[in-house]
Design a protein around this motif. Structure first.
Motif, PDB file in Angstrom:
ATOM      1  N   LEU A 102       0.821  -1.205   0.000  1.00  0.00           N
ATOM      2  CA  LEU A 102       0.000   0.000   0.000  1.00  0.00           C
ATOM      3  C   LEU A 102       0.863   1.265   0.000  1.00  0.00           C
ATOM      4  N   GLU A 103       2.006   1.227   0.671  1.00  0.00           N
ATOM      5  CA  GLU A 103       2.920   2.376   0.649  1.00  0.00           C
ATOM      6  C   GLU A 103       3.390   2.656  -0.772  1.00  0.00           C
ATOM      7  N   VAL A 104       3.797   1.599  -1.479  1.00  0.00           N
ATOM      8  CA  VAL A 104       4.266   1.757  -2.852  1.00  0.00           C
ATOM      9  C   VAL A 104       3.115   2.208  -3.751  1.00  0.00           C
ATOM     10  N   LEU A 105       1.955   1.599  -3.604  1.00  0.00           N
ATOM     11  CA  LEU A 105       0.772   1.971  -4.384  1.00  0.00           C
ATOM     12  C   LEU A 105       0.390   3.429  -4.134  1.00  0.00           C
ATOM     13  N   SER A 106       0.418   3.849  -2.891  1.00  0.00           N
ATOM     14  CA  SER A 106       0.037   5.219  -2.539  1.00  0.00           C
ATOM     15  C   SER A 106       0.959   6.252  -3.188  1.00  0.00           C
ATOM     16  N   ARG A 107       2.245   5.948  -3.264  1.00  0.00           N
ATOM     17  CA  ARG A 107       3.206   6.886  -3.870  1.00  0.00           C
ATOM     18  C   ARG A 107       2.990   7.032  -5.370  1.00  0.00           C
ATOM     19  N   GLY A 108       2.702   5.931  -6.047  1.00  0.00           N
ATOM     20  CA  GLY A 108       2.611   5.974  -7.507  1.00  0.00           C
ATOM     21  C   GLY A 108       1.198   6.001  -8.068  1.00  0.00           C
ATOM     22  N   GLY A 109       0.215   5.669  -7.242  1.00  0.00           N
ATOM     23  CA  GLY A 109      -1.164   5.653  -7.708  1.00  0.00           C
ATOM     24  C   GLY A 109      -1.548   4.370  -8.425  1.00  0.00           C
ATOM     25  N   VAL A 110      -0.556   3.702  -9.025  1.00  0.00           N
ATOM     26  CA  VAL A 110      -0.776   2.432  -9.722  1.00  0.00           C
ATOM     27  C   VAL A 110       0.345   1.494  -9.312  1.00  0.00           C
ATOM     28  N   TYR A 111       0.005   0.231  -9.124  1.00  0.00           N
ATOM     29  CA  TYR A 111       1.005  -0.773  -8.773  1.00  0.00           C
ATOM     30  C   TYR A 111       0.940  -1.887  -9.807  1.00  0.00           C
ATOM     31  N   ILE A 112       2.061  -2.139 -10.455  1.00  0.00           N
ATOM     32  CA  ILE A 112       2.133  -3.164 -11.492  1.00  0.00           C
ATOM     33  C   ILE A 112       3.096  -4.248 -11.035  1.00  0.00           C
ATOM     34  N   SER A 113       2.653  -5.492 -11.109  1.00  0.00           N
ATOM     35  CA  SER A 113       3.542  -6.618 -10.854  1.00  0.00           C
ATOM     36  C   SER A 113       3.275  -7.666 -11.922  1.00  0.00           C
ATOM     37  N   ASN A 114       4.250  -7.884 -12.761  1.00  0.00           N
ATOM     38  CA  ASN A 114       4.131  -8.896 -13.809  1.00  0.00           C
ATOM     39  C   ASN A 114       4.368 -10.300 -13.269  1.00  0.00           C
ATOM     40  N   ASP A 115       4.961 -10.384 -12.079  1.00  0.00           N
ATOM     41  CA  ASP A 115       5.228 -11.668 -11.442  1.00  0.00           C
ATOM     42  C   ASP A 115       5.182 -11.481  -9.928  1.00  0.00           C
ATOM     43  N   THR A 116       4.041 -11.751  -9.332  1.00  0.00           N
ATOM     44  CA  THR A 116       3.841 -11.485  -7.903  1.00  0.00           C
ATOM     45  C   THR A 116       4.731 -12.335  -7.006  1.00  0.00           C
ATOM     46  N   LEU A 117       5.154 -13.502  -7.487  1.00  0.00           N
ATOM     47  CA  LEU A 117       5.953 -14.388  -6.644  1.00  0.00           C
ATOM     48  C   LEU A 117       7.392 -13.915  -6.481  1.00  0.00           C
ATOM     49  N   SER A 118       7.837 -13.003  -7.324  1.00  0.00           N
ATOM     50  CA  SER A 118       9.197 -12.475  -7.191  1.00  0.00           C
ATOM     51  C   SER A 118       9.210 -10.996  -6.806  1.00  0.00           C
ATOM     52  N   ASP A 119       8.067 -10.433  -6.524  1.00  0.00           N
ATOM     53  CA  ASP A 119       7.961  -9.004  -6.208  1.00  0.00           C
ATOM     54  C   ASP A 119       8.169  -8.787  -4.708  1.00  0.00           C
ATOM     55  N   PRO A 120       9.246  -8.081  -4.316  1.00  0.00           N
ATOM     56  CA  PRO A 120       9.548  -7.916  -2.891  1.00  0.00           C
ATOM     57  C   PRO A 120       8.470  -7.159  -2.107  1.00  0.00           C
ATOM     58  N   ALA A 121       7.793  -6.218  -2.719  1.00  0.00           N
ATOM     59  CA  ALA A 121       6.765  -5.452  -2.003  1.00  0.00           C
ATOM     60  C   ALA A 121       5.524  -6.298  -1.695  1.00  0.00           C
ATOM     61  N   LEU A 122       5.423  -7.447  -2.326  1.00  0.00           N
ATOM     62  CA  LEU A 122       4.269  -8.324  -2.110  1.00  0.00           C
ATOM     63  C   LEU A 122       4.595  -9.517  -1.212  1.00  0.00           C
ATOM     64  N   ALA A 123       5.803  -9.569  -0.686  1.00  0.00           N
ATOM     65  CA  ALA A 123       6.248 -10.723   0.109  1.00  0.00           C
ATOM     66  C   ALA A 123       5.311 -11.030   1.273  1.00  0.00           C
ATOM     67  N   SER A 124       4.826 -10.011   1.969  1.00  0.00           N
ATOM     68  CA  SER A 124       3.980 -10.253   3.144  1.00  0.00           C
ATOM     69  C   SER A 124       2.576 -10.720   2.773  1.00  0.00           C
ATOM     70  N   MET A 125       2.192 -10.587   1.512  1.00  0.00           N
ATOM     71  CA  MET A 125       0.877 -11.047   1.050  1.00  0.00           C
ATOM     72  C   MET A 125       0.965 -12.419   0.378  1.00  0.00           C
ATOM     73  N   ARG A 126       2.166 -12.868   0.124  1.00  0.00           N
ATOM     74  CA  ARG A 126       2.355 -14.062  -0.698  1.00  0.00           C
ATOM     75  C   ARG A 126       1.707 -15.306  -0.091  1.00  0.00           C
ATOM     76  N   ALA A 127       2.073 -15.650   1.126  1.00  0.00           N
ATOM     77  CA  ALA A 127       1.593 -16.904   1.725  1.00  0.00           C
ATOM     78  C   ALA A 127       0.103 -16.850   2.070  1.00  0.00           C
ATOM     79  N   SER A 128      -0.370 -15.686   2.465  1.00  0.00           N
ATOM     80  CA  SER A 128      -1.757 -15.601   2.932  1.00  0.00           C
ATOM     81  C   SER A 128      -2.769 -15.344   1.821  1.00  0.00           C
ATOM     82  N   TYR A 129      -2.343 -14.712   0.736  1.00  0.00           N
ATOM     83  CA  TYR A 129      -3.310 -14.336  -0.299  1.00  0.00           C
ATOM     84  C   TYR A 129      -2.888 -14.750  -1.711  1.00  0.00           C
TER      85      TYR A 129
END
Length: 184
Positions: free
Chosen positions: A88-115
Motif C-alpha cells: 500500500l505504501e508503494v501503491l500510494s506513492r505511484g497511484g498504480v502498482y504493477i507486478s508482472n510476477d507477484t511471486l518475485s515481487d519484494p513489495a508483495l512478500a507479506s501477502m504471498r503466503a496468505s493471499y
C-alpha cells in the motif's frame, strides 16, 4: 472494448450513481465487470481500506469482485495491515502498482503466503482509490494461473479510469454524512 466505448460506459455509470439511479454496491459490481471487459484479467476486485479494532490496525476488505471463471473467486475477502503495508505504501506513492510476477515481487512478500499463493494470483495491475489525496481503497486487476506483462497502454488506461472513479466517489463522499473511507 474500445477506449471510447469504455470511457462512455464509465461516465454513464458515474452519472447513474450521482443521480441515485443505482446504489453504491451496484456501482462497484458494475465497475468490476466494466474493468474486466476493458482489461481482460482473470479477476477484478474493489477493496475498501477500513479501520479495524478501533483504529489500531487497518483492513482491506473486498466489496466487489468479478471473474467469468467460477473457480477464480476470492479465497479471502479481508487482508490485515501487516499483510499489505509495504504494497500500500508503494501503491500510494505511484497511484498504480504493477507486478508482472507477484511471486518475485519484494513489495508483495507479506501477502504471498496468505493471499497470492492460495489464490494463484501471479500478476496484478492495481490502482489506488483516493479521495482528497487520501487512499481509501484499491481496484485490483489480477491474473490467475500465469504471469502477465501489462502493457503501457493498459497502465495508462487504468490511470485514466481510476481518475474518473475517484471523481465519482469524491462526489459521493461529499454527499455522505458519515464521511471517511471508501463509500460502502
Amino acid at each position: 472494448m474500445k477506449d471510447s466505448d469504455f470511457s462512455a460506459a464509465l461516465q454513464s455509470l458515474g452519472s447513474r450513481l450521482a443521480a441515485n439511479q443505482i446504489e453504491r454496491q451496484a456501482y462497484y459490481g458494475e465497475l468490476v465487470r466494466l474493468l474486466h471487459q476493458r482489461f481482460r484479467p482473470s479477476r477484478v476486485n474493489v477493496w475498501r481500506l477500513e479501520p479495524h479494532r478501533r483504529g489500531e490496525e487497518k483492513l482491506l476488505a473486498c466489496v466487489a469482485e468479478f471473474s467469468p471463471d467460477p473457480n477464480a473467486s476470492l479465497r479471502r475477502d479481508t487482508l490485515t495491515e501487516a499483510e499489505f503495508r509495504l504494497y500500500l505504501e508503494v501503491l500510494s506513492r505511484g497511484g498504480v502498482y504493477i507486478s508482472n510476477d507477484t511471486l518475485s515481487d519484494p513489495a508483495l512478500a507479506s501477502m504471498r503466503a496468505s493471499y497470492l499463493v492460495p489464490s494463484n494470483v501471479l500478476a496484478l495491475m492495481d490502482a489506488a482509490i483516493a479521495i482528497n489525496g487520501m487512499v481509501v481503497g484499491v481496484i485490483c486487476c489480477e491474473q490467475i494461473g500465469h504471469t502477465r506483462e501489462w502493457r503501457q497502454r493498459e497502465v495508462t488506461a487504468l490511470r485514466r479510469s481510476i481518475a474518473t472513479v475517484n471523481v465519482h466517489l469524491a462526489r459521493l463522499q461529499a454527499e455522505d454524512s458519515r464521511g471517511g473511507g471508501l463509500p460502502s
